[in-house]
Scaffold this motif. Structure first.
Motif, mmCIF file in Angstrom:
data_model
loop_
_atom_site.group_PDB
_atom_site.id
_atom_site.type_symbol
_atom_site.label_atom_id
_atom_site.label_comp_id
_atom_site.label_asym_id
_atom_site.label_seq_id
_atom_site.Cartn_x
_atom_site.Cartn_y
_atom_site.Cartn_z
ATOM 1 N N THR A 279 -49.141 -0.677 -23.778
ATOM 2 C CA THR A 279 -50.137 -1.357 -24.598
ATOM 3 C C THR A 279 -51.211 -1.895 -23.661
ATOM 4 N N LYS A 280 -52.372 -2.151 -24.232
ATOM 5 C CA LYS A 280 -53.468 -2.705 -23.433
ATOM 6 C C LYS A 280 -53.020 -4.005 -22.769
ATOM 7 N N GLU A 281 -52.378 -4.841 -23.580
ATOM 8 C CA GLU A 281 -51.947 -6.143 -23.094
ATOM 9 C C GLU A 281 -50.955 -5.999 -21.933
ATOM 10 N N GLY A 282 -49.970 -5.105 -22.133
ATOM 11 C CA GLY A 282 -48.950 -4.911 -21.104
ATOM 12 C C GLY A 282 -49.546 -4.359 -19.813
ATOM 13 N N LEU A 283 -50.477 -3.429 -19.966
ATOM 14 C CA LEU A 283 -51.059 -2.808 -18.778
ATOM 15 C C LEU A 283 -51.893 -3.819 -18.002
ATOM 16 N N GLU A 284 -52.560 -4.691 -18.741
ATOM 17 C CA GLU A 284 -53.335 -5.725 -18.055
ATOM 18 C C GLU A 284 -52.411 -6.698 -17.325
ATOM 19 N N LYS A 285 -51.276 -6.953 -17.949
ATOM 20 C CA LYS A 285 -50.282 -7.797 -17.309
ATOM 21 C C LYS A 285 -49.793 -7.141 -16.011
ATOM 22 N N ALA A 286 -49.518 -5.827 -16.110
ATOM 23 C CA ALA A 286 -49.071 -5.093 -14.921
ATOM 24 C C ALA A 286 -50.117 -5.203 -13.822
ATOM 25 N N LEU A 287 -51.381 -5.145 -14.208
ATOM 26 C CA LEU A 287 -52.443 -5.186 -13.214
ATOM 27 C C LEU A 287 -52.611 -6.569 -12.590
ATOM 28 N N SER A 288 -52.007 -7.583 -13.197
ATOM 29 C CA SER A 288 -52.036 -8.873 -12.511
ATOM 30 C C SER A 288 -50.721 -9.120 -11.773
ATOM 31 N N GLU A 289 -49.613 -8.613 -12.325
ATOM 32 C CA GLU A 289 -48.317 -8.882 -11.679
ATOM 33 C C GLU A 289 -48.082 -8.023 -10.439
ATOM 34 N N ILE A 290 -48.538 -6.776 -10.488
ATOM 35 C CA ILE A 290 -48.279 -5.890 -9.336
ATOM 36 C C ILE A 290 -48.980 -6.409 -8.070
ATOM 37 N N PRO A 291 -50.272 -6.742 -8.131
ATOM 38 C CA PRO A 291 -50.905 -7.239 -6.905
ATOM 39 C C PRO A 291 -50.273 -8.530 -6.379
ATOM 40 N N ALA A 292 -49.800 -9.368 -7.304
ATOM 41 C CA ALA A 292 -49.166 -10.613 -6.860
ATOM 42 C C ALA A 292 -47.896 -10.307 -6.072
ATOM 43 N N LEU A 293 -47.096 -9.380 -6.616
ATOM 44 C CA LEU A 293 -45.855 -9.008 -5.933
ATOM 45 C C LEU A 293 -46.164 -8.282 -4.617
ATOM 46 N N GLU A 294 -47.220 -7.502 -4.652
ATOM 47 C CA GLU A 294 -47.607 -6.757 -3.445
ATOM 48 C C GLU A 294 -47.988 -7.734 -2.322
ATOM 49 N N GLU A 295 -48.716 -8.764 -2.697
ATOM 50 C CA GLU A 295 -49.123 -9.750 -1.701
ATOM 51 C C GLU A 295 -47.890 -10.421 -1.089
ATOM 52 N N GLU A 296 -46.951 -10.729 -1.978
ATOM 53 C CA GLU A 296 -45.666 -11.312 -1.569
ATOM 54 C C GLU A 296 -44.945 -10.383 -0.586
ATOM 55 N N PHE A 297 -44.978 -9.090 -0.906
ATOM 56 C CA PHE A 297 -44.325 -8.068 -0.065
ATOM 57 C C PHE A 297 -44.862 -8.149 1.360
ATOM 58 N N TRP A 298 -46.172 -8.210 1.481
ATOM 59 C CA TRP A 298 -46.778 -8.205 2.814
ATOM 60 C C TRP A 298 -46.588 -9.524 3.545
ATOM 61 N N LYS A 299 -46.121 -10.555 2.816
ATOM 62 C CA LYS A 299 -45.899 -11.848 3.459
ATOM 63 C C LYS A 299 -44.435 -12.140 3.707
ATOM 64 N N ASP A 300 -43.578 -11.592 2.826
ATOM 65 C CA ASP A 300 -42.193 -12.066 2.829
ATOM 66 C C ASP A 300 -41.161 -10.975 3.096
#
Lengths: 639, 257
Positions: A520-541
């Protein structure tokens, strides 16, 4: 306005390939040895390409991260391989296989490519049989065929339930023959880290020796990527543990457009995860749906064992909603409906993450022996994994990702948007459109490797006779090696608290929830905010113990997961922009009244190919318009 | 309901091929009986990473029993005690709470240890390169149905071709012999019409190459017992017969058979 030139030959679709072969420039047999070709990946596509190119006289270097080419995940394909032989006299033809494949792909593939695939499908069967692939045979000694995946004709060749294994061994042995003959230099336990370009053209690759960590350069006149699909972005999939997008993705970062990443295929009958630490999902043959009845309890959070739930408190939801097709609705419909009931809280099993596939009625009707003779090996496999006896208690099943139709964009010659760089097999996007038909993956891998690339690669090479390869001492290689070292050092020095697998698992959950069976549009937009957040975490932690100078599977995985993060974002963007439902891409906003996928042919009968713009920018979406001159566009219905 | 197991693992750790190696003891607590053996090792590795230790390296990939990548001697048996099962398909419900499990790499001179439980099985590839193929270049094949293959031959050929090349046969053999692996490939190709023209040449070169890496067969039959695909010992007899034929006949004069 497009920058993409698909180089589809002119003329009627049935003559395009023939004409193209004639108009393709040739490399003189004695000159082929003056060209060096790098083949990355040695599954069906890579092994068959490396062997065939070497037989023609090209100097080939083949690379695999496995300890032997025989391990590639092509080996796990069960069902079979299509070939338009019409040995069964039931009306099959090249045109029918072509037609079925375009239609099955939900009209999102190139007619010219698919027709070529159907044409060479017959040669693949001949080649494999001559290699000694032990296909199933009838008593007269001739090849047996079966109907597969709802096809109206019997065109599938098979070797028990291990067709992929036997075809891969055939290609592996052809490759071994060329290794022994000195035509192929084989590098095992070696992983691609980068594709190297000089003056805009692919000139080689940078690799890491997985045993001693050595980073090295290899140059060639052409680079072929045969590195499979990206289903492991979901963490849990039917892919092997090491399947990854890295080679394709690093080529993408160097300029290869990535096409249709949102086209992923779900298989409806897999064994559901048993706990958080489940590492992969095992596929059970779809044939089980011929005799099994799918149901969930009527009540939410019903904790009774299935035998205690009377028939009138069960919801046979497929039979209820689709009386004509019942339990035999197509893969995507069966999968989406399973998700719906599990999401409602009616899932079964300890984790409430499955639906029942019940053979009680079949056993009552035909007897246990009859069921055993049809499905005995599958029942044994199920019992081995779950510890439950499916003759006595219903199986639990749930859908899982098992193939990706999207991939590196290639033209008719299988060349990517990087000149001199090719992509074949599941790694490219070319032939399956938005949905792949059963028994067509093996066909496409081998078509590309045996019968397409060996011809088309000459077209570009012919004009380069006498050009030396770029020396690995050239600064372009030194730069790429330095970048590879930088990334490795960066991983090793993060010193965080969490393992690569933890991040991979978390990423997989996001991708599965929002870019899985239903988007869904809503879900995909959520993915586009959650993935970068987790990615940033990955590169830090990220925590990565051990050394980069030894075998270190954590380090290998870190590189792959880093690429999966970037891919996942592009998948979400692609799915968001494709405002229609087609094949494996189902947008909840775009469905018919009956809940079926609703295409928008007016606005989306095109390939979306994404161009990399640097780590900090969003990719640019390009379109390759698809024209259908031979197959009429229609809407599916299973009511 | 799912049971949980508390286990003690003794795992072979070896820091590269030149390190002598040693056993380490690990506690594996709260292991679900639904896990596979490799998922249990995944958990140990997660714990090791948490404790800032170096995780255990082991070979694995498809985790559905077909790629042949996984290995391991589990309590002295290749792929563990379960018959016709690869390590990746071995589940923890086959063990008991409180068990001590010894985990080692496949041991054979021809399979040098790369690291921890990972070994180098490329000698198998050398055997295949010595003749484990039918020399038919791409495009040279005639119509597939031009050469009928009797169903029995095709079926038996398939039985042999089901070998996954994991190396359990070698690891189980007291002599580290590779007869079962080599004979399986020979039977796959030598039983069918397509394989006839190179049959004796292939047999000779593959067997001779095998002998340069592996020990000799003394008919223990442990290979078959350990084989996750239950490859038959009959294929070894078939190979030996073809090998003798290949050696006694002057191929140049003897023609086909």
């Amino acid at each position: 306005m497009t920058v993409l030139d698909s180089k589809i030959p002119s003329g009627p679709v049935a003559e395009k390939w023939e004409n193209h072969k004639f108009s393709t420039k040739l490399v003189n047999p004695n000159n082929k040895r003056r060209f060096e070709i790098i083949v990355v990946g040695t599954g069906l596509a890579g092994a068959s390409a490396a062997a065939s190119l070497s037989e023609l006289g090209y100097k080939v270097k083949a690379f695999t991260f496995h300890d032997s080419p025989r391990r590639a995940h092509s080996i796990a394909a069960q069902g079979g391989i299509n070939g338009a032989k019409n040995y069964t006299n039931d009306g099959d033809s090249v045109h029918r296989l072509f037609y079925d494949t375009v239609k099955g792909g939900d009209y999102r593939s190139r007619e010219a490519n698919v027709h070529r695939l159907a044409e060479v499908s017959v040669n693949i069967i001949d080649q494999a049989a001559a290699q000694g692939v032990p296909f199933a045979r009838e008593y007269g000694g001739l090849l047996d065929n079966r109907s597969f995946g709802g096809a109206q004709v019997s065109r599938t060749f098979y070797a028990r339930g291990q067709t992929g294994q036997q075809l891969l061994l055939g290609a592996y042995q052809a490759l071994a023959k060329q290794v022994a003959a000195g035509g192929v230099e084989l590098h095992t336990r070696t992983e691609l880290l980068d594709v190297v370009l000089k003056d805009g053209r692919a000139c080689g690759i940078v690799t890491r020796d997985l045993v001693n960590g050595e980073v090295a350069s290899h140059s060639g006149h052409a680079v072929v990527l045969a590195t499979g699909g990206y289903g492991n972005v979901y963490y849990l999939s039917t892919n092997a543990m090491a399947c990854n997008v890295t080679a394709a993705w690093r080529a993408h970062r160097k300029g290869a457009f990535f096409a249709n990443p949102c086209y992923t295929q779900i298989h409806p009958t897999c064994i559901p995860a048993s706990d958080e630490f489940q590492s992969k999902l095992t596929l059970m043959s779809e044939s089980l749906r011929n005799d099994g009845r799918i149901w969930v309890p009527d009540a939410f959070d019903d904790t009774r064992s299935p035998s205690e739930i009377p028939d009138n408190e069960r919801d046979y939801y497929l039979e209820r909603k689709y009386p004509a097709f019942g339990n035999l609705v197509p893969r995507d419909v069966a999968s989406r409906n399973a998700k719906t009931v599990v999401d409602q809280g009616k899932g079964v099993g300890t984790l409430k993450n499955g639906v029942y596939l019940d053979f009680g009625a079949a056993i009552e009707r035909d007897g246990e022996e009859a069921v055993r003779s049809k499905y005995g090996n599958l029942f044994d496999m199920y019992e081995n994994i779950t510890g439950e006896n499916p003759y006595q208690t219903p199986m639990r099943i749930y859908p899982a990702i098992h193939y990706t139709m999207g991939g590196v964009w290639v033209d008719y010659n299988l060349m990517t948007t990087i000149p001199g760089c090719y992509s074949i097999g599941e790694a490219n996007f070319s032939d399956h459109g938005a949905n792949r038909l059963g028994a067509s993956a093996l066909m496409q891998g081998l078509a590309d490797g045996y019968f397409v690339l060996p011809y088309t690669i000459g077209d570009d090479l012919a004009g380069r006779l006498g050009e030396p390869t770029v020396s690995t001492d050239d600064p372009v290689f030194a730069e790429a090696e330095a970048a590879a070292h930088d990334q490795i050092n960066r991983f090793m020095s993060i010193g965080g608290t969490r393992s690569v697998d933890w991040f991979h698992r978390e990423l997989g959950k996001i991708v599965w929830d929002y870019i899985g069976m239903e988007r869904t549009k809503e879900g995909l937009e959520k993915a586009l905010s959650e993935i970068p957040a987790l990615e940033e975490e990955f590169w830090k932690d990220l925590r990565l113990p051990g050394s980069a100078a030894t075998l270190n599977s954590g380090l290998e995985k870190a590189g792959r997961v880093a690429d999966f993060f970037e891919l996942a974002k592009l998948m979400a963007r692609d799915a968001l922009d494709r405002e229609e439902s087609c094949g494996g891409h189902f947008r909840a906003e775009h469905q018919t009244e009956e809940g079926e996928a609703q295409r928008d042919d007016e606005n989306f009968a095109h390939v979306a190919a994404w161009e990399w713009n640097g780590t900090d920018s969003v990719q640019t979406r390009h379109q390759e318009e698809l024209t259908f001159e031979n197959v009429a566009l229609t809407q599916r219905s299973y009511k | 309901m799912t049971q949980e197991l508390n286990l003690t693992l003794q795992v072979w750790r070896q820091d590269g091929s030149s390190d002598p190696g040693h056993f380490e003891t690990y506690a594996a607590n709260g292991i679900s009986e639904d896990m596979s053996f490799l998922e249990m090792l995944d958990i140990i590795n997660e714990q090791l990473i948490e404790d800032e230790q170096v995780p255990i390296e082991f070979d694995h990939d498809c985790r559905e029993g077909i790629c042949g990548t996984c290995s391991l001697m589990i309590n002295g048996q290749a792929h563990g005690h379960e018959k016709a099962t690869t390590t990746c398909q071995l589940h923890m419900r086959k063990f008991k709470d409180g068990d001590t499990i010894v985990v080692e790499p496949f041991r054979a001179r021809a399979f040098p240890v790369v690291r921890d439980l990972v070994v180098d099985r490329s000698s198998f590839d050398r055997i295949i390169e010595a003749g484990g193929y039918i020399s038919i270049n791409t495009g040279a094949a005639s119509d597939a149905n031009l050469t009928p293959v009797p169903k029995e031959a095709a079926d038996t050929s398939f039985d042999a071709a089901a070998c996954i090349g994991c190396g359990a046969c070698v690891a189980a053999c007291p002599n580290s012999a590779a007869q079962l692996f080599t004979s399986a490939k020979l039977a796959h190709l030598n039983l069918i019409p397509q394989g006839q023209s190179q049959r004796f040449e292939r047999t000779e070169t593959m067997v001779d190459t095998m002998e340069t890496f592996f020990g000799s067969c003394t008919n223990h039959g442990e290979c078959h017992e350990a084989c996750p695909k239950e490859i038959s010992l009959d294929f070894i007899a078939f190979m030996n017969r073809d090998y003798v034929k290949a050696k006694v006949k002057n191929r140049k004069l003897a023609g086909q058979t």
